[in-house]
Design a protein around this motif. Structure first.
Motif, PDB file in Angstrom:
ATOM      1  N   VAL A  64       0.825  -1.204   0.000  1.00  0.00           N
ATOM      2  CA  VAL A  64       0.000   0.000   0.000  1.00  0.00           C
ATOM      3  C   VAL A  64       0.855   1.247   0.000  1.00  0.00           C
ATOM      4  N   GLY A  65       1.882   1.263   0.822  1.00  0.00           N
ATOM      5  CA  GLY A  65       2.674   2.473   0.945  1.00  0.00           C
ATOM      6  C   GLY A  65       3.985   2.418   0.223  1.00  0.00           C
ATOM      7  N   GLY A  66       4.345   1.318  -0.382  1.00  0.00           N
ATOM      8  CA  GLY A  66       5.629   1.202  -1.028  1.00  0.00           C
ATOM      9  C   GLY A  66       6.607   0.502  -0.132  1.00  0.00           C
ATOM     10  N   PRO A  67       7.910   0.666  -0.372  1.00  0.00           N
ATOM     11  CA  PRO A  67       8.923   0.001   0.425  1.00  0.00           C
ATOM     12  C   PRO A  67       8.965   0.532   1.838  1.00  0.00           C
ATOM     13  N   SER A  68       9.663  -0.176   2.691  1.00  0.00           N
ATOM     14  CA  SER A  68       9.742   0.235   4.090  1.00  0.00           C
ATOM     15  C   SER A  68      10.537   1.514   4.228  1.00  0.00           C
ATOM     16  N   GLN A  69      10.400   2.168   5.383  1.00  0.00           N
ATOM     17  CA  GLN A  69      11.001   3.474   5.600  1.00  0.00           C
ATOM     18  C   GLN A  69      12.507   3.465   5.426  1.00  0.00           C
ATOM     19  N   GLY A  70      13.147   2.366   5.714  1.00  0.00           N
ATOM     20  CA  GLY A  70      14.588   2.321   5.634  1.00  0.00           C
ATOM     21  C   GLY A  70      15.135   2.019   4.249  1.00  0.00           C
ATOM     22  N   ASP A  71      14.270   1.689   3.288  1.00  0.00           N
ATOM     23  CA  ASP A  71      14.724   1.367   1.954  1.00  0.00           C
ATOM     24  C   ASP A  71      15.310   2.587   1.269  1.00  0.00           C
ATOM     25  N   THR A  72      16.211   2.357   0.324  1.00  0.00           N
ATOM     26  CA  THR A  72      16.797   3.443  -0.451  1.00  0.00           C
ATOM     27  C   THR A  72      16.272   3.439  -1.865  1.00  0.00           C
ATOM     28  N   THR A  87      -6.015  21.377  19.289  1.00  0.00           N
ATOM     29  CA  THR A  87      -4.604  21.050  19.484  1.00  0.00           C
ATOM     30  C   THR A  87      -4.429  19.554  19.739  1.00  0.00           C
ATOM     31  N   ALA A  88      -5.367  18.955  20.476  1.00  0.00           N
ATOM     32  CA  ALA A  88      -5.316  17.510  20.693  1.00  0.00           C
ATOM     33  C   ALA A  88      -5.553  16.766  19.384  1.00  0.00           C
ATOM     34  N   GLY A  89      -6.482  17.273  18.561  1.00  0.00           N
ATOM     35  CA  GLY A  89      -6.734  16.652  17.264  1.00  0.00           C
ATOM     36  C   GLY A  89      -5.516  16.717  16.362  1.00  0.00           C
ATOM     37  N   ALA A  90      -4.790  17.833  16.420  1.00  0.00           N
ATOM     38  CA  ALA A  90      -3.562  17.954  15.636  1.00  0.00           C
ATOM     39  C   ALA A  90      -2.540  16.916  16.079  1.00  0.00           C
ATOM     40  N   PHE A  91      -2.447  16.712  17.392  1.00  0.00           N
ATOM     41  CA  PHE A  91      -1.528  15.693  17.902  1.00  0.00           C
ATOM     42  C   PHE A  91      -1.904  14.306  17.391  1.00  0.00           C
ATOM     43  N   PHE A  92      -3.182  13.963  17.467  1.00  0.00           N
ATOM     44  CA  PHE A  92      -3.607  12.630  17.051  1.00  0.00           C
ATOM     45  C   PHE A  92      -3.452  12.427  15.542  1.00  0.00           C
ATOM     46  N   ALA A  93      -3.620  13.478  14.762  1.00  0.00           N
ATOM     47  CA  ALA A  93      -3.391  13.361  13.319  1.00  0.00           C
ATOM     48  C   ALA A  93      -1.919  13.058  13.037  1.00  0.00           C
ATOM     49  N   LEU A  94      -1.029  13.785  13.715  1.00  0.00           N
ATOM     50  CA  LEU A  94       0.403  13.515  13.562  1.00  0.00           C
ATOM     51  C   LEU A  94       0.765  12.127  14.076  1.00  0.00           C
ATOM     52  N   ALA A  95       0.175  11.736  15.206  1.00  0.00           N
ATOM     53  CA  ALA A  95       0.455  10.423  15.774  1.00  0.00           C
ATOM     54  C   ALA A  95      -0.032   9.307  14.858  1.00  0.00           C
ATOM     55  N   THR A  96      -1.210   9.485  14.261  1.00  0.00           N
ATOM     56  CA  THR A  96      -1.731   8.489  13.317  1.00  0.00           C
ATOM     57  C   THR A  96      -0.785   8.327  12.140  1.00  0.00           C
ATOM     58  N   PHE A  97      -0.351   9.448  11.591  1.00  0.00           N
ATOM     59  CA  PHE A  97       0.594   9.411  10.475  1.00  0.00           C
ATOM     60  C   PHE A  97       1.907   8.756  10.894  1.00  0.00           C
ATOM     61  N   GLY A  98       2.414   9.117  12.077  1.00  0.00           N
ATOM     62  CA  GLY A  98       3.682   8.571  12.542  1.00  0.00           C
ATOM     63  C   GLY A  98       3.624   7.075  12.778  1.00  0.00           C
ATOM     64  N   ARG A 104       4.711   1.212   6.950  1.00  0.00           N
ATOM     65  CA  ARG A 104       4.812   1.373   5.503  1.00  0.00           C
ATOM     66  C   ARG A 104       5.453   2.715   5.187  1.00  0.00           C
ATOM     67  N   ASP A 105       5.962   2.846   3.992  1.00  0.00           N
ATOM     68  CA  ASP A 105       6.605   4.091   3.584  1.00  0.00           C
ATOM     69  C   ASP A 105       5.530   5.115   3.234  1.00  0.00           C
ATOM     70  N   LEU A 106       5.390   6.148   4.063  1.00  0.00           N
ATOM     71  CA  LEU A 106       4.387   7.193   3.837  1.00  0.00           C
ATOM     72  C   LEU A 106       5.037   8.560   3.675  1.00  0.00           C
ATOM     73  N   ARG A 107       6.287   8.575   3.223  1.00  0.00           N
ATOM     74  CA  ARG A 107       6.955   9.862   3.051  1.00  0.00           C
ATOM     75  C   ARG A 107       6.217  10.754   2.064  1.00  0.00           C
ATOM     76  N   TRP A 108       5.564  10.162   1.072  1.00  0.00           N
ATOM     77  CA  TRP A 108       4.787  10.910   0.085  1.00  0.00           C
ATOM     78  C   TRP A 108       3.586  11.615   0.711  1.00  0.00           C
ATOM     79  N   LEU A 109       3.101  11.106   1.850  1.00  0.00           N
ATOM     80  CA  LEU A 109       1.925  11.665   2.508  1.00  0.00           C
ATOM     81  C   LEU A 109       2.277  12.777   3.482  1.00  0.00           C
ATOM     82  N   GLY A 110       3.524  12.845   3.903  1.00  0.00           N
ATOM     83  CA  GLY A 110       3.927  13.755   4.974  1.00  0.00           C
ATOM     84  C   GLY A 110       3.588  15.207   4.723  1.00  0.00           C
ATOM     85  N   VAL A 111       3.820  15.696   3.502  1.00  0.00           N
ATOM     86  CA  VAL A 111       3.592  17.116   3.232  1.00  0.00           C
ATOM     87  C   VAL A 111       2.122  17.475   3.381  1.00  0.00           C
TER      88      VAL A 111
END
Length: 318
Positions: free
Chosen positions: A52-60, A118-129, A135-142
């Motif tokens: 779903v997200g592509g290669p793992s976070q550590g892949d190059t 502010t709590a919702g912002a934390f949980f959104a970041l935590a969900t993403f993290g 999975r590799d979600l670097r494309w979603l970060g921005v």
């Protein structure tokens, strides 16, 4: 250290979090816009499994459109690594701000829209993290950090209120239970709505094919969005049930036709319709995801328009 100073430190932590998340957003933008290789039909014998997200976070490497591997530039990996670290730091600072605010007021700090945001912002970041650990979600970060940055800016200006006590009906053990789960579900739905929006745009090719080749295929985006919503829906269901139980204790009735109660049920109904549409063969994935977007729009209406313009038993939550 007195309560006024604790409240001030909470504001400092919140401002620091906003700054850190903004820098993370810029780093993710650098990764996505300048460093991620566009997926081409690359002739190679090296194949990577489709996820779903592509290669793992550590892949190059990055997965190409046909499953081939393309080397990720060092500059891109560094930008994404910095952005990921800053995202976690931003989440930590939001949690620190939350805790300091709670100590300053001597209660669980979810008594008004500013604290909820502010709590919702934390949980959104935590969900993403947390999702990024699997999975590799670097494309979603921005996209996630941009939304969080905007939310923190609005919360810190238009919705800010001084740290204070809450009305007697909120002085209950149900506050940390009901409102925390509600906030967590909103954080999950936020990320789900972002991915649904990306799927709808990607499926139409809005913005140019070259850009969308930097993201996972539309089908993968849709599946990932569904996996988030299937987590958020039971959480929101608990929010609805717990709210009814709390209403019975506070106001003597499980259901009072309060505007917030009604909209909480409307949100539950819309997301139930999304899950039903998603499971129905005759309903297109696009139609189902439009329903998911409608559900998130109802959440925004619930916590903005309803809070400020509909007088009811929850009017104190502004």
């Amino acid at each position: 250290m007195n309560n006024e100073m604790l409240a001030q430190y909470a504001n400092y932590a919140l401002a620091s979090a906003a700054l850190v998340v903004t820098v993370a957003m810029l780093c993710y933008a650098l990764y996505l816009a300048q460093a991620v290789p566009v997926r081409e039909q690359v002739e190679t014998d090296t194949k990577v499994p489709a996820t779903v997200g592509g290669p793992s976070q550590g892949d190059t490497s990055e997965a190409t459109g046909d499953g081939a591997a393309v080397e990720t530039p060092m500059k891109a990996r560094k930008a994404a690594g910095i952005a990921g670290s800053l995202s976690w730091l931003g989440a930590g600072l939001l949690l620190l701000s939350f805790a300091l605010r709670g100590f300053a007021v001597g209660r669980f700090p979810l008594g008004n829209l500013f604290e909820f945001s502010t709590a919702g912002a934390f949980f959104a970041l935590a969900t993403f993290g947390v999702a990024s650990l699997r999975r590799d979600l670097r494309w979603l970060g921005v996209f996630v950090t941009a939304f969080v940055t905007l939310l923190l800016m609005v919360a810190s200006t238009a919705w800010y209120v001084e740290a204070d006590e809450v009305v007697p009906s909120l002085q209950s053990y149900w506050l940390p239970i009901h409102v925390t789960v509600a906030t967590l579900s909103v954080g999950v739905f936020t990320v789900g709505a972002i991915v649904s929006g990306l799927y709808l745009l990607s499926d139409r090719g809005v913005g140019g094919e070259r850009f969308w080749r930097k993201l996972p295929p539309a089908r993968s985006l849709e599946k990932f969005s569904y996996s988030l919503h299937i987590i958020g829906f039971p959480l929101w269901s608990f929010t609805l049930i717990a709210g009814a139980i709390w209403a019975r204790e506070a106001w003597g009735s499980y259901w009072n036709w309060d505007p917030k109660e009604v909209w909480t049920f409307v949100i539950w109904t819309v997301y139930a319709a999304y899950l039903h549409a998603r499971a129905t063969k005759n309903t297109s994935r696009r139609s189902a995801n439009w329903i998911a977007i409608a559900g998130f729009a109802c959440i925004i209406i619930n916590y903005t328009v309803v809070n400020f313009y509909f007088i009811g038993q929850h009017s104190y939550a502004q």
